[in-house]
Design a protein around this motif. Structure first.
Motif, PDB file in Angstrom:
ATOM      1  N   ARG A  14       0.841  -1.207   0.000  1.00 45.05           N
ATOM      2  CA  ARG A  14       0.000   0.000   0.000  1.00 45.05           C
ATOM      3  C   ARG A  14       0.877   1.257   0.000  1.00 45.05           C
ATOM      4  NH1 ARG A  14      -5.139  -0.301   1.623  1.00 45.05           N
ATOM      5  NH2 ARG A  14      -4.709  -1.869   3.212  1.00 45.05           N
ATOM      6  N   LYS A  15       1.928   1.225   0.817  1.00 44.40           N
ATOM      7  CA  LYS A  15       2.827   2.395   0.875  1.00 44.40           C
ATOM      8  C   LYS A  15       3.438   2.691  -0.491  1.00 44.40           C
ATOM      9  CE  LYS A  15       6.044   3.319   4.007  1.00 44.40           C
ATOM     10  NZ  LYS A  15       7.158   2.939   4.899  1.00 44.40           N
ATOM     11  N   ALA A  16       3.902   1.634  -1.145  1.00 42.75           N
ATOM     12  CA  ALA A  16       4.514   1.794  -2.476  1.00 42.75           C
ATOM     13  C   ALA A  16       3.479   2.321  -3.472  1.00 42.75           C
ATOM     14  CB  ALA A  16       5.096   0.468  -2.950  1.00 42.75           C
ATOM     15  N   ASN A  17       2.288   1.772  -3.402  1.00 44.57           N
ATOM     16  CA  ASN A  17       1.244   2.175  -4.351  1.00 44.57           C
ATOM     17  C   ASN A  17       0.751   3.595  -4.109  1.00 44.57           C
ATOM     18  OD1 ASN A  17       0.326   0.160  -6.473  1.00 44.57           O
ATOM     19  ND2 ASN A  17       0.702  -1.146  -4.687  1.00 44.57           N
ATOM     20  N   LEU A  18       0.718   4.002  -2.832  1.00 44.23           N
ATOM     21  CA  LEU A  18       0.304   5.388  -2.555  1.00 44.23           C
ATOM     22  C   LEU A  18       1.349   6.367  -3.080  1.00 44.23           C
ATOM     23  CD1 LEU A  18      -1.402   5.051   0.945  1.00 44.23           C
ATOM     24  CD2 LEU A  18      -2.482   5.269  -1.309  1.00 44.23           C
ATOM     25  N   LEU A  19       2.613   5.954  -3.045  1.00 43.75           N
ATOM     26  CA  LEU A  19       3.654   6.814  -3.621  1.00 43.75           C
ATOM     27  C   LEU A  19       3.463   6.949  -5.138  1.00 43.75           C
ATOM     28  CD1 LEU A  19       6.192   8.528  -3.530  1.00 43.75           C
ATOM     29  CD2 LEU A  19       7.548   6.414  -3.547  1.00 43.75           C
ATOM     30  N   VAL A  20       3.048   5.872  -5.781  1.00 41.68           N
ATOM     31  CA  VAL A  20       2.764   5.967  -7.219  1.00 41.68           C
ATOM     32  C   VAL A  20       1.641   6.985  -7.460  1.00 41.68           C
ATOM     33  CG1 VAL A  20       1.931   4.737  -9.261  1.00 41.68           C
ATOM     34  CG2 VAL A  20       3.569   3.630  -7.729  1.00 41.68           C
ATOM     35  N   GLY A  21       0.593   6.915  -6.651  1.00 40.20           N
ATOM     36  CA  GLY A  21      -0.524   7.863  -6.784  1.00 40.20           C
ATOM     37  C   GLY A  21      -0.051   9.297  -6.601  1.00 40.20           C
ATOM     38  N   LYS A  22       0.835   9.501  -5.624  1.00 39.43           N
ATOM     39  CA  LYS A  22       1.357  10.856  -5.372  1.00 39.43           C
ATOM     40  C   LYS A  22       2.226  11.325  -6.538  1.00 39.43           C
ATOM     41  CE  LYS A  22       1.328  11.347  -0.390  1.00 39.43           C
ATOM     42  NZ  LYS A  22       1.606  10.308   0.590  1.00 39.43           N
ATOM     43  N   THR A  23       2.989  10.394  -7.104  1.00 40.88           N
ATOM     44  CA  THR A  23       3.831  10.750  -8.252  1.00 40.88           C
ATOM     45  C   THR A  23       2.956  11.174  -9.429  1.00 40.88           C
ATOM     46  OG1 THR A  23       5.423   9.083  -7.501  1.00 40.88           O
ATOM     47  CG2 THR A  23       5.705   9.919  -9.746  1.00 40.88           C
ATOM     48  N   LEU A  24       1.908  10.404  -9.686  1.00 41.57           N
ATOM     49  CA  LEU A  24       1.008  10.751 -10.796  1.00 41.57           C
ATOM     50  C   LEU A  24       0.312  12.090 -10.532  1.00 41.57           C
ATOM     51  CD1 LEU A  24      -0.473   7.203 -11.581  1.00 41.57           C
ATOM     52  CD2 LEU A  24       1.162   8.494 -12.961  1.00 41.57           C
ATOM     53  N   ALA A  25       0.037  12.372  -9.257  1.00 46.86           N
ATOM     54  CA  ALA A  25      -0.584  13.658  -8.915  1.00 46.86           C
ATOM     55  C   ALA A  25       0.378  14.820  -9.190  1.00 46.86           C
ATOM     56  CB  ALA A  25      -1.034  13.666  -7.458  1.00 46.86           C
ATOM     57  N   GLU A  26       1.683  14.588  -8.928  1.00 47.85           N
ATOM     58  CA  GLU A  26       2.688  15.623  -9.256  1.00 47.85           C
ATOM     59  C   GLU A  26       2.664  15.903 -10.762  1.00 47.85           C
ATOM     60  OE1 GLU A  26       4.846  17.521  -7.222  1.00 47.85           O
ATOM     61  OE2 GLU A  26       3.359  16.685  -5.833  1.00 47.85           O
ATOM     62  N   LEU A  27       2.526  14.844 -11.552  1.00 45.51           N
ATOM     63  CA  LEU A  27       2.495  15.013 -13.008  1.00 45.51           C
ATOM     64  C   LEU A  27       1.210  15.701 -13.451  1.00 45.51           C
ATOM     65  CD1 LEU A  27       4.047  11.591 -14.051  1.00 45.51           C
ATOM     66  CD2 LEU A  27       5.188  13.780 -13.658  1.00 45.51           C
TER      67      LEU A  27
END
Ligand code: MG
Ligand code: MG
Length: 265
Positions: A14-27
């Motif tokens: 979940r932690k890894a996947n939430l970081l992916v979500g945050k990265t996509l939000a930065e984009l």
């Protein structure tokens, strides 16, 4: 071999996947006409590394050619998946699917979102919303006692009912310490087929849908996959765990969609 995950492992995923979500939000903040896909890649890689993770796509091996050279896949318009970021300038009316994978504390995150660039046509808006809906239709089926085919069938029937195509050559997958684990999760199939879903099963469900025919080509860079009829394709992906009998979505579009709402004000 399918590895069922412990609760502890699920929280790491979940932690890894939430970081992916945050990265996509930065984009999401910077996607607009005039931005190149390479610029998006630079932002993504820096954000992933600043958060103590590794971009899993970078250096990903390819049996046909060179390793994947970037931290995200940016697939524009008729590119279905695996677009290599480069000098391509996003234009008003384009769509871009951004697939992102990270490894954090030994566990992988994998999620994809298709973004609108500037103002897209109503036809494209509908196409993106049906593709995203099909992801959630699939996720609804990811419960104990169901089978992989129930997920596949739900995605396929939802998209085909609107006249869209379901790509056959690429599928979802198990996820854990490795980005791609068993089982495969096709976006087409029959209800009641495939392996039984059990608590602890973690899978990436990822409809790859075309507006026209489902035939695809591989580009000369040996990565990018495009539709043969040059019609647009869309791709949405969540990593999901079957937990306490139900589907627990490990990745998140919340931050992405918050940014998109703010941008549209
Ligand atoms: Mg992905
Ligand atoms: Mg995936």
């Amino acid at each position: 071999m399918v590895y069922l995950k412990t609760d502890e492992e699920v929280e790491l995923l979940r932690k890894a996947n939430l970081l992916v979500g945050k990265t996509l939000a930065e984009l999401a903040k910077v996607i607009k006409p005039g931005v190149t896909t390479k610029q998006l890649d630079v932002i993504a890689e820096e954000f992933i590394r600043d958060n103590g993770a590794i971009p899993t796509f970078k250096g990903f091996p390819n049996p046909y050619g060179p390793e994947f050279p970037a931290s995200i896949c940016t697939s524009v318009n008729h590119q279905v998946v695996h677009g290599i970021p480069g000098d391509v300038c996003l234009k008003d009316g384009d769509i871009v699917s951004i697939d992102c994978g990270v490894k954090l504390d030994g566990y992988c995150g994998d999620s994809c979102y298709t973004f609108e660039v500037g103002q897209v046509s109503d036809e494209i808006k509908k196409f993106l919303s049906v593709t995203k809906e099909s992801l959630y239709k699939g996720i609804e089926q990811a419960i104990v006692g169901h089978r992989i085919g129930d997920i596949s069938y739900a995605v396929q029937t939802h998209c085909e009912a609107q006249g869209y195509g379901v790509v056959r050559e690429f599928v979802g997958h198990g996820i854990g310490k490795e980005m791609h684990e068993d089982p495969q999760v096709p976006n087409y199939g029959k209800r009641g087929n495939g392996i039984l879903l059990k608590n602890g099963l973690c899978i990436a469900i990822e409809p790859m849908i075309t507006m026209g025919a489902i035939d695809i080509y591989m580009q000369q860079d040996m990565w990018g996959i495009i539709t043969r009829d040059s019609k647009p394709a869309a791709h949405f992906e969540h990593s999901v765990c079957v937990r306490k009998g139900k589907a627990d979505i490990l990745s998140s579009f919340e931050e992405i969609e918050k940014v998109l709402r703010e941008k549209s004000l």
